[in-house]
Design a protein around this motif. Structure first.
Motif, mmCIF file in Angstrom:
data_model
loop_
_atom_site.group_PDB
_atom_site.id
_atom_site.type_symbol
_atom_site.label_atom_id
_atom_site.label_comp_id
_atom_site.label_asym_id
_atom_site.label_seq_id
_atom_site.Cartn_x
_atom_site.Cartn_y
_atom_site.Cartn_z
ATOM 1 N N SER A 1 0.913 -1.066 -0.098
ATOM 2 C CA SER A 1 0.046 -0.001 -0.041
ATOM 3 C C SER A 1 0.932 1.127 0.046
ATOM 4 C CB SER A 1 -0.978 0.111 1.225
ATOM 5 O OG SER A 1 -1.896 1.263 1.209
ATOM 6 N N LEU A 2 0.499 2.067 -0.935
ATOM 7 C CA LEU A 2 1.394 3.317 -1.100
ATOM 8 C C LEU A 2 0.724 4.671 -0.573
ATOM 9 C CD1 LEU A 2 2.636 2.424 -4.514
ATOM 10 C CD2 LEU A 2 4.007 2.207 -2.486
ATOM 11 N N LYS A 3 1.386 5.556 0.252
ATOM 12 C CA LYS A 3 0.859 6.757 0.508
ATOM 13 C C LYS A 3 0.935 7.937 -0.373
ATOM 14 C CE LYS A 3 0.994 6.070 5.605
ATOM 15 N NZ LYS A 3 1.380 6.667 6.824
ATOM 16 N N ILE A 4 1.893 7.668 -1.662
ATOM 17 C CA ILE A 4 2.237 8.539 -2.304
ATOM 18 C C ILE A 4 2.642 7.867 -3.595
ATOM 19 C CG2 ILE A 4 2.938 10.600 -1.048
ATOM 20 C CD1 ILE A 4 5.895 9.956 -1.387
ATOM 21 N N PRO A 5 2.751 8.513 -4.848
ATOM 22 C CA PRO A 5 3.005 7.501 -6.055
ATOM 23 C C PRO A 5 4.465 7.326 -5.924
ATOM 24 C CG PRO A 5 1.685 9.510 -6.559
ATOM 25 C CD PRO A 5 2.086 9.575 -5.323
ATOM 26 N N THR A 6 5.043 6.130 -6.695
ATOM 27 C CA THR A 6 6.333 5.775 -6.752
ATOM 28 C C THR A 6 6.795 6.800 -7.959
ATOM 29 O OG1 THR A 6 5.874 4.065 -8.107
ATOM 30 C CG2 THR A 6 6.366 3.539 -5.874
ATOM 31 N N ALA A 7 7.219 7.790 -7.883
ATOM 32 C CA ALA A 7 7.491 8.954 -8.975
ATOM 33 C C ALA A 7 9.076 8.671 -9.274
ATOM 34 C CB ALA A 7 7.404 10.446 -8.482
ATOM 35 N N ASN A 8 9.672 9.847 -9.749
ATOM 36 C CA ASN A 8 11.141 9.611 -10.305
ATOM 37 C C ASN A 8 12.038 9.384 -9.081
ATOM 38 O OD1 ASN A 8 10.238 12.559 -9.543
ATOM 39 N ND2 ASN A 8 12.359 12.763 -9.860
ATOM 40 N N GLY A 9 12.981 8.642 -9.302
ATOM 41 C CA GLY A 9 14.211 8.454 -8.282
ATOM 42 C C GLY A 9 14.875 9.795 -8.086
ATOM 43 N N PHE A 10 15.459 9.637 -6.719
ATOM 44 C CA PHE A 10 16.502 10.584 -6.531
ATOM 45 C C PHE A 10 17.318 10.356 -5.213
ATOM 46 C CE2 PHE A 10 12.383 10.812 -3.986
ATOM 47 C CZ PHE A 10 12.848 10.785 -2.586
ATOM 48 N N TRP A 11 18.352 10.813 -4.822
ATOM 49 C CA TRP A 11 19.504 10.906 -3.904
ATOM 50 C C TRP A 11 19.529 12.010 -3.270
ATOM 51 C CZ3 TRP A 11 23.479 6.702 -4.343
ATOM 52 C CH2 TRP A 11 22.912 5.825 -5.385
ATOM 53 N N ILE A 12 19.601 11.771 -1.803
ATOM 54 C CA ILE A 12 19.811 12.805 -0.883
ATOM 55 C C ILE A 12 21.141 12.588 -0.297
ATOM 56 C CG2 ILE A 12 18.942 14.138 1.308
ATOM 57 C CD1 ILE A 12 16.116 12.815 0.496
ATOM 58 N N LEU A 13 22.218 13.591 -0.303
ATOM 59 C CA LEU A 13 23.612 13.458 0.265
ATOM 60 C C LEU A 13 23.704 14.328 1.442
ATOM 61 C CD1 LEU A 13 23.628 12.761 -3.095
ATOM 62 C CD2 LEU A 13 26.053 13.233 -2.733
ATOM 63 N N ASP A 14 23.768 13.702 2.681
ATOM 64 C CA ASP A 14 23.610 14.284 3.923
ATOM 65 C C ASP A 14 22.642 15.122 4.041
ATOM 66 O OD1 ASP A 14 25.807 13.073 4.923
ATOM 67 O OD2 ASP A 14 27.224 14.625 4.219
ATOM 68 N N ASP A 15 22.407 16.419 4.537
ATOM 69 C CA ASP A 15 21.276 17.332 4.336
ATOM 70 C C ASP A 15 21.677 18.374 3.473
ATOM 71 O OD1 ASP A 15 23.185 18.469 6.078
ATOM 72 O OD2 ASP A 15 21.874 18.833 7.576
ATOM 73 N N ARG A 16 22.790 18.324 2.593
ATOM 74 C CA ARG A 16 22.998 19.502 1.836
ATOM 75 C C ARG A 16 22.788 19.429 0.363
ATOM 76 N NH1 ARG A 16 27.402 17.893 -0.926
ATOM 77 N NH2 ARG A 16 28.032 15.697 -0.315
ATOM 78 N N LEU A 17 22.093 18.321 -0.088
ATOM 79 C CA LEU A 17 22.072 18.132 -1.649
ATOM 80 C C LEU A 17 21.205 17.280 -2.031
ATOM 81 C CD1 LEU A 17 23.099 19.260 -4.459
ATOM 82 C CD2 LEU A 17 24.994 17.499 -4.317
ATOM 83 N N VAL A 18 20.344 17.506 -3.017
ATOM 84 C CA VAL A 18 19.523 16.494 -3.548
ATOM 85 C C VAL A 18 19.934 16.352 -5.042
ATOM 86 C CG1 VAL A 18 17.128 15.976 -4.319
ATOM 87 C CG2 VAL A 18 17.268 16.726 -1.943
ATOM 88 N N ILE A 19 19.833 15.283 -5.736
ATOM 89 C CA ILE A 19 20.169 15.017 -7.090
ATOM 90 C C ILE A 19 18.951 14.008 -7.539
ATOM 91 C CG2 ILE A 19 21.627 14.035 -8.839
ATOM 92 C CD1 ILE A 19 24.172 14.635 -6.899
ATOM 93 N N THR A 20 18.361 14.583 -8.521
ATOM 94 C CA THR A 20 17.347 13.871 -9.117
ATOM 95 C C THR A 20 17.512 14.104 -10.688
ATOM 96 O OG1 THR A 20 15.124 13.254 -9.339
ATOM 97 C CG2 THR A 20 15.652 15.644 -8.904
ATOM 98 N N GLU A 21 16.740 13.280 -11.431
ATOM 99 C CA GLU A 21 16.872 13.441 -13.125
ATOM 100 C C GLU A 21 15.597 13.191 -13.758
ATOM 101 O OE1 GLU A 21 18.595 9.313 -14.961
ATOM 102 O OE2 GLU A 21 19.910 10.273 -13.184
ATOM 103 N N ASP A 22 15.677 13.645 -14.920
ATOM 104 C CA ASP A 22 14.572 13.632 -15.785
ATOM 105 C C ASP A 22 15.255 13.259 -17.134
ATOM 106 O OD1 ASP A 22 12.264 13.414 -17.123
ATOM 107 O OD2 ASP A 22 11.438 15.368 -16.319
#
Length: 283
Positions: free
Chosen positions: A215-236
């Motif tokens: 059961s999902l609370k939100i859709p399984t949208a695009n992938g992403f990476w969170i590096l520490d609490d300083r940077l998010v990298i995602t792509e299209d």
């Protein structure tokens, strides 16, 4: 992501139009400027209306063509401003996949805790060399980029040394669909699944699998990476997005934590991986 990128292109286009209309020798029409630069008129239209991303060479030529070469520095700063966050694949892959991997290696090396969500592929930090090789080949075909596959694979494998250094923790979430995706030959996928199974219980890796039946609370949208609490990298498909503002990092961490509620770990994750492995009908 597309909205931010488009707004940035349109803002740059407005400035290009202003420079054309304020040329020292009198306002230039789009046709006039195209003739001066030896460009098709459609390129002028696309750049001014945010339909095409300018290159540094385009901006230098534009500034010279409108008789305001001193404006190049400003234009180039505008371009670098949004390209530092929105990194088009066309530019990034101009020299192949290896430079992109090197950039990732630098950022991963600076990190102690990484949170990743992948809905379609196995995370790069957990990939086998064979699986990674097929990924790079697929994307090289799609983007028409340089085939520096072996160098790119070596760079990705080197990044995995991070997993074996003390004080690091990789929190990975993967949708079960990624375990069945035949982006590579079945035998290669089988080897990849065996590696994932072997990583469960490793002290620097927390691997969660979201079953297709969960059961999902939100859709399984695009992938992403969170590096520490300083940077998010995602792509299209057109670009990779690097976000370092606190609000964006907090948003993606909230998404990750919400997805995590649907994941299974330990023996349950092992069972999901084994189910995918058996579905391949291989020894």
């Amino acid at each position: 992501m597309g909205t931010d990128f488009q707004q940035a292109r349109e803002t740059l286009g407005v400035r290009l139009r202003e420079l054309r209309l304020s040329a020292p020798g009198g306002r230039l029409t789009g046709t006039d400027l195209a003739q001066r630069l030896g460009w098709p008129h459609s390129k002028i239209y696309k750049l001014e209306n945010g339909r095409q991303t300018a290159t540094t060479e385009d901006l230098r030529a534009w500034a010279a063509g409108v008789g305001q070469p001193e404006a190049f520095a400003e234009l180039d700063a505008r371009l670098k401003g949004f390209e530092s966050h929105i990194r088009s694949w066309r530019r990034q892959l101009a020299a192949g996949h290896r430079p992109v991997q090197d950039s990732w290696n630098l950022e991963v090396g600076r990190s102690r805790a990484i949170y990743a969500w992948e809905e379609a592929v196995v995370p790069g930090l957990l990939q086998t060399a064979d699986y990674a090789r097929h990924m790079f080949l697929r994307y090289a075909d799609l983007q028409g980029s340089v085939r520096d596959t072996d160098a790119a694979v070596r760079a990705r494998m080197k990044r995995q040394e991070w997993l074996y250094e003390g004080g690091h923790r990789f929190h990975a979430l993967v949708w079960e669909a990624a375990l069945h995706a035949l982006i590579c030959p079945p035998a290669v996928l089988a080897g990849q699944l065996d590696r994932l199974a072997g990583l469960i219980g490793m002290d620097t890796v927390e691997l969660g699998i979201i079953p297709l039946s969960a059961s999902l609370k939100i859709p399984t949208a695009n992938g992403f990476w969170i590096l520490d609490d300083r940077l998010v990298i995602t792509e299209d498909w057109h670009a990779e997005l690097w976000l370092n503002d606190a609000d964006s990092v907090a948003t993606y961490l909230r998404v990750w934590n919400t997805l995590r509620e649907s994941a299974v770990y330990g023996a349950d994750a092992h069972n999901v991986i084994n189910r995918a492995r058996r579905a391949l009908n291989l020894p």
